[in-house]
Motif scaffolding. Structure first.
Motif, PDB file in Angstrom:
ATOM      1  N   ASN A   1      35.243  29.454  67.789  1.00  0.00           N
ATOM      2  CA  ASN A   1      36.612  29.105  66.800  1.00  0.00           C
ATOM      3  C   ASN A   1      37.177  30.602  66.323  1.00  0.00           C
ATOM      4  O   ASN A   1      35.917  31.687  66.763  1.00  0.00           O
ATOM      5  CB  ASN A   1      36.204  28.871  65.634  1.00  0.00           C
ATOM      6  N   THR A   2      38.106  31.139  66.316  1.00  0.00           N
ATOM      7  CA  THR A   2      38.309  32.757  65.707  1.00  0.00           C
ATOM      8  C   THR A   2      38.047  32.760  64.622  1.00  0.00           C
ATOM      9  O   THR A   2      37.824  33.762  65.065  1.00  0.00           O
ATOM     10  CB  THR A   2      39.588  32.470  65.766  1.00  0.00           C
TER      11      THR A   2
ATOM     12  N   GLY B   1      44.660  33.477  68.684  1.00  0.00           N
ATOM     13  CA  GLY B   1      43.354  32.152  67.132  1.00  0.00           C
ATOM     14  C   GLY B   1      44.937  31.517  66.569  1.00  0.00           C
ATOM     15  O   GLY B   1      45.042  30.620  66.523  1.00  0.00           O
ATOM     16  N   GLN B   2      46.167  32.713  67.376  1.00  0.00           N
ATOM     17  CA  GLN B   2      47.347  31.611  66.696  1.00  0.00           C
ATOM     18  C   GLN B   2      48.035  30.889  67.379  1.00  0.00           C
ATOM     19  O   GLN B   2      48.431  29.852  67.009  1.00  0.00           O
ATOM     20  CB  GLN B   2      48.399  33.241  66.583  1.00  0.00           C
TER      21      GLN B   2
ATOM     22  N   LYS C   1      46.178  28.952  69.204  1.00  0.00           N
ATOM     23  CA  LYS C   1      44.661  27.864  68.702  1.00  0.00           C
ATOM     24  C   LYS C   1      45.378  27.163  67.599  1.00  0.00           C
ATOM     25  O   LYS C   1      44.767  25.933  67.209  1.00  0.00           O
ATOM     26  CB  LYS C   1      43.988  27.931  69.385  1.00  0.00           C
TER      27      LYS C   1
ATOM     28  N   GLU D   1      45.109  28.095  64.570  1.00  0.00           N
ATOM     29  CA  GLU D   1      43.351  28.432  63.882  1.00  0.00           C
ATOM     30  C   GLU D   1      43.952  29.501  63.496  1.00  0.00           C
ATOM     31  O   GLU D   1      42.954  30.079  62.057  1.00  0.00           O
ATOM     32  CB  GLU D   1      42.157  29.145  64.741  1.00  0.00           C
ATOM     33  N   LEU D   2      44.999  30.218  62.908  1.00  0.00           N
ATOM     34  CA  LEU D   2      45.337  31.565  61.997  1.00  0.00           C
ATOM     35  C   LEU D   2      46.904  31.404  61.992  1.00  0.00           C
ATOM     36  O   LEU D   2      47.366  30.719  62.267  1.00  0.00           O
ATOM     37  CB  LEU D   2      44.711  33.018  62.921  1.00  0.00           C
TER      38      LEU D   2
ATOM     39  N   LYS E   1      39.141  36.186  56.260  1.00  0.00           N
ATOM     40  CA  LYS E   1      39.087  35.151  56.897  1.00  0.00           C
ATOM     41  C   LYS E   1      39.942  33.977  55.770  1.00  0.00           C
ATOM     42  O   LYS E   1      40.978  33.528  56.418  1.00  0.00           O
ATOM     43  CB  LYS E   1      37.775  34.202  56.608  1.00  0.00           C
TER      44      LYS E   1
ATOM     45  N   LYS F   1      43.305  32.733  57.637  1.00  0.00           N
ATOM     46  CA  LYS F   1      43.534  30.937  58.157  1.00  0.00           C
ATOM     47  C   LYS F   1      44.718  31.135  57.971  1.00  0.00           C
ATOM     48  O   LYS F   1      45.257  30.965  56.482  1.00  0.00           O
ATOM     49  CB  LYS F   1      42.478  30.634  57.668  1.00  0.00           C
TER      50      LYS F   1
END
Length: 194
Positions: free
Chosen positions: A76-77, A136-137, A139, A141-142, A187, A191
Motif C-alpha cells: 500500500n502506498t 499511489g495516485q 492506484k 490510494e492517494l 497520511k 489519502k
C-alpha cells in the motif's frame, strides 16, 4: 550503520560527527579529531587520508541509511511512505548528530564534491518519494487533486521542519514517538477524500 568500517574508523567518524555538531565544519580538523580521541594525528591518517575522506564516509553512511532497502509494488502506498519516513526517523534517532550533516548543505558549498553529494542525496530521496506518490495516485490510494511534486514538497518540507525542531529543542522529545504522530497526520492529509 558502520558495518563496512573498522572499529577505529567508526570511532573517528563518530568523533567527527560530534565535532561537526559542536564546532561546525571549521572545527572538523585532523588535529581536533586526534585530540578528542586521545591519539596523534598520524594515527588518524592510517585510517583516512584526510578530512574529505571522513566526510565522504559520513555521506555514504547517510545515503545508505536514509531509504528503505526495498519497496514492493504490492505494498500500500501509505505504508511505503510511512516506511520511508520511519527509516529517516530511525537513522536520526540512532545518531542525532547526523541531523547537522544532512540538513546543513550550506556547510559544504566550499567543496564542490561534497556539495554535489548532499544535493544528490536530497534529490534521490525526493525522487523516490515522488515516484511512490505517482504510483499511489495511479492506484487510487492517494489524493490525485494535488500534483505529485507538490505532495512531495509538502511531505519533505514538513518532515524537514519537524527534524529541525527536534534538533533546536536539544533533542528533548522522543523523535520516534512524535514522528509516528506526524506520519499519521501526513497520511490523513494525502489519502483520497471519500
Amino acid at each position: 550503520m558502520f558495518e563496512e568500517f573498522t572499529k577505529r574508523q567508526e570511532e573517528i567518524i563518530k568523533v567527527s560527527l560530534k565535532l561537526l555538531s559542536e564546532k561546525g565544519i571549521q572545527g572538523l580538523t585532523i588535529k581536533n579529531i586526534s585530540k578528542e580521541i586521545g591519539t596523534v594525528e598520524s594515527a588518524i591518517y592510517r585510517h583516512f587520508s584526510g578530512k574529505k575522506q571522513i566526510l565522504h564516509a559520513i555521506f555514504d553512511i547517510l545515503k545508505k541509511n536514509s531509504l528503505p532497502e526495498n519497496y514492493s509494488e504490492n505494498e500500500n502506498t501509505l505504508y511505503q511512505i510511512e516506511k520511508t519516513l520511519k527509516k529517516h526517523l530511525q537513522t536520526f534517532a540512532s545518531f542525532p548528530v547526523l541531523v547537522t550533516v544532512f540538513f546543513s548543505e550550506d556547510l559544504f558549498y566550499a567543496d564542490n564534491i561534497l556539495a554535489e553529494k548532499i544535493k544528490e542525496m536530497s534529490k534521490d530521496s525526493l525522487n523516490k518519494m515522488k515516484e511512490i506518490i505517482k504510483n499511489g495516485q495511479k492506484k487510487g490510494e492517494l489524493r490525485a487533486d494535488v500534483s505529485p511534486e507538490h505532495l512531495t514538497s509538502v511531505i519533505s518540507g514538513t518532515f524537514k521542519i519537524f527534524i529541525k525542531q527536534w534538533k533546536m529543542s536539544n533533542y528533548s522529545f522522543n523523535l520516534l514517538e512524535k514522528g509516528n504522530e506526524l506520519i499519521n497526520s501526513i497520511k490523513l492529509l494525502i489519502k483520497p477524500c471519500v
